[in-house]
Design an enzyme around this catalytic site. Structure first.
Site, PDB file in Angstrom:
ATOM      1  N   TYR A  83       0.792  -1.223   0.000  1.00 12.06           N
ATOM      2  CA  TYR A  83       0.000   0.000   0.000  1.00 12.06           C
ATOM      3  C   TYR A  83       0.835   1.289   0.000  1.00 12.06           C
ATOM      4  O   TYR A  83       0.288   2.380  -0.124  1.00 12.06           O
ATOM      5  CB  TYR A  83      -0.970   0.012   1.187  1.00 12.06           C
TER       6      TYR A  83
ATOM      7  N   ASP B 251      -3.687 -35.260   7.893  1.00  9.57           N
ATOM      8  CA  ASP B 251      -4.721 -36.063   7.242  1.00  9.57           C
ATOM      9  C   ASP B 251      -4.071 -37.182   6.424  1.00  9.57           C
ATOM     10  O   ASP B 251      -2.957 -37.028   5.906  1.00  9.57           O
ATOM     11  CB  ASP B 251      -5.568 -35.194   6.307  1.00  9.57           C
TER      12      ASP B 251
ATOM     13  N   GLU C 101      -1.676 -30.772  11.613  1.00 12.99           N
ATOM     14  CA  GLU C 101      -2.112 -30.070  10.399  1.00 12.99           C
ATOM     15  C   GLU C 101      -3.335 -29.201  10.649  1.00 12.99           C
ATOM     16  O   GLU C 101      -3.367 -28.027  10.268  1.00 12.99           O
ATOM     17  CB  GLU C 101      -2.437 -31.087   9.293  1.00 12.99           C
TER      18      GLU C 101
END
Length: 478
Positions: A221, A359, A307
């Site tokens: 910005y 997972d 995770e």
């Protein structure tokens, strides 16, 4: 209605005057009673969770792993010290070839490795604020000399292209090769990128001069018209780091925090004492300013790298880290730079093993690989962002049958999942570990995957009361 008489008016005023003090006293009593009630209201004390009765039995194999890790680390340190002394005595030339503009021996090193034959790699190192500023100033002087010589200016930058990303078995991580590129202001195709690079150099110098940190969004910005898109300024940040030879965090431009930590660890953060056993259920956000963390203390036996945030919250609420002393960390999915750097520093200082809980799908394994071997985008800084030899604790494809996971909790892999799994089977970091290969082959063959939360089908606290203690007791990690 006729107006009231003066006598009636004065009588009414007297009545109000008599009632006012009584009403004020009544309101004051109410306030005092309310205040007393708020101060005397019992405060719920946090649940005290003691060391589990079977902790010694459960953690026995983990302690063996920790001790072995510390022996290996001590051996490497001894070999490194011996090599340094030998090199000094024989007056051999250093393995590092300087490529940094400020010509310091530990900046922007390129190191030859046996597996690379004659090829070299580029690695950055930690630098203090003054050194980074000197590096930027040296680049600015070179630009000024070129401009005064009426040649425009050209920047020499290490290439971060995919073709220059190399996996090195000796280091067990992805590194940046020695290919370099130029960025010329007089080249129409490169002039805008060259202008963005000089602007970013200027902004970083001003940030370092003020001794402050800013986010990547803040940087964008400051000159939206030039950058147009944040990806432009983000990419140039990495280019600047490789040019100067410092880590990206040394530039004092950081990403927003994402990771969380809870458990048996304490440290000082910019002078403030942080005890991660007393940070509530949610734990402590891992700060993007890792350089401000010091005096790390812990009695943890291992780090549990999770995770998913949901699994992390289960362990935090159950105070799993008190029953089996550990540190629990999550990056809520794909790991950010701060979490990777924090984990790397943690293991380097504490010398304790890291057990991964992800997972049972290809993407869980890819997340572990980023922690272990690094990412291509940050390959130049892989030395400070990687944690070698993370053990895969779960959820593994073989666990689905071993723990009799219900069929409805086993999800069908998509075509992309299967494709990703097959690609992982060709990756060097997978191929070097036969047990990882076997698990991945089971996943691709059965075409089934499962999330960590699938264990909740046996009970909401099954993961902390049954699954993890059993895994730790059996030493069931690979």
């Amino acid at each position: 209605m006729p107006p009231k008489s003066k006598r009636a008016t004065s009588s009414l005023a007297a009545t109000v005057a008599r009632r006012a003090p009584a009403q004020a006293e009544s309101e004051e009593d109410l306030d005092q009673n309310a205040s007393t009630a708020s101060t005397t209201r019992p405060v719920a004390k946090r649940k005290q969770v003691q060391l589990a009765d079977d902790a010694d039995l459960v953690l026995a194999k983990c302690r063996e792993l920790r001790d072995d890790l510390r022996r290996q680390s001590a051996k490497k340190d001894d070999e490194s010290d011996y090599a340094d002394v030998s090199a000094s005595e024989e007056d051999e030339t250093t393995l590092a070839t300087l490529s940094s503009p400020n010509k310091k021996s530990r900046v922007g090193e390129t190191k030859p490795l046996a597996s690379l034959k004659s090829q070299t790699i580029v690695e950055v190192t930690e630098m203090n604020t003054t050194e980074v500023m000197e590096g930027i100033e040296h680049v600015a002087i070179n630009i000024a000399k070129q401009v005064l010589g009426k040649r425009g200016f050209q920047l020499d930058i290490p290439s971060r292209a995919s073709s220059n990303q190399i996996y090195v078995p000796e280091l067990d991580r992805i590194v940046l090769g020695d290919k370099r590129g130029t960025r010329s202001f007089l080249n129409v195709k490169e002039s805008r990128k060259a202008a963005i690079t000089t602007r970013v150099l200027q902004l970083i110098h001003s940030v370092l001069l003020k001794r402050i940190h800013i986010t990547k969004r803040d940087l964008f910005y400051t000159d939206v018209k030039l950058f147009v898109d944040q990806s432009e300024s983000d990419g140039v940040l990495d280019d600047v780091a490789t040019m100067i030879g410092c880590t990206r965090s040394n530039l004092h431009v950081v990403a927003s925090d994402k990771g969380l930590v809870v458990g048996r660890i304490s440290f000082y953060e910019d002078g403030d004492f942080i005890d991660c056993t007393k940070m509530g259920v949610g734990g402590k956000a891992i700060p993007p300013y890792i350089d401000k963390i010091e005096n790390i203390q812990s009695d943890a036996e291992f780090v549990l790298l999770v995770e998913k945030e949901a699994a992390y919250m289960r362990m935090a609420e159950d105070r799993f880290y008190n029953r089996y002393p550990c540190i629990v960390i999550t990056a809520k999915g794909q790991p950010d730079v701060a979490t990777r750097m924090f984990l790397s520093r943690l293991t380097a200082e504490l010398k304790i093993p890291v057990l991964g809980l992800v997972d049972s799908d290809p993407y869980g394994l890819k997340i572990l690989s980023v922690y272990m071997s690094g990412s291509k985008n940050m390959s130049y800084d892989s030395a400070s962002l990687t944690t070698p030899d993370i053990k895969w604790l779960g959820l593994r494809p073989s666990d689905l049958n071993r723990y009799d996971l219900p069929d409805q909790c086993r999800l069908d892999m998509t075509e992309n999942d299967i494709k990703c799994g097959k690609e992982l089977l060709k990756e060097e970091f997978i191929m070097k570990n036969p047990r990882w290969m076997k698990e991945l082959e089971i996943m691709v063959k059965t075409k089934k995957k499962a999330e960590i939360q699938a264990l909740s089908s046996f009970g909401f606290q099954y993961i902390t009361e049954e699954y993890l203690p059993r895994k730790l007791r059996e030493g069931d990690w690979i």
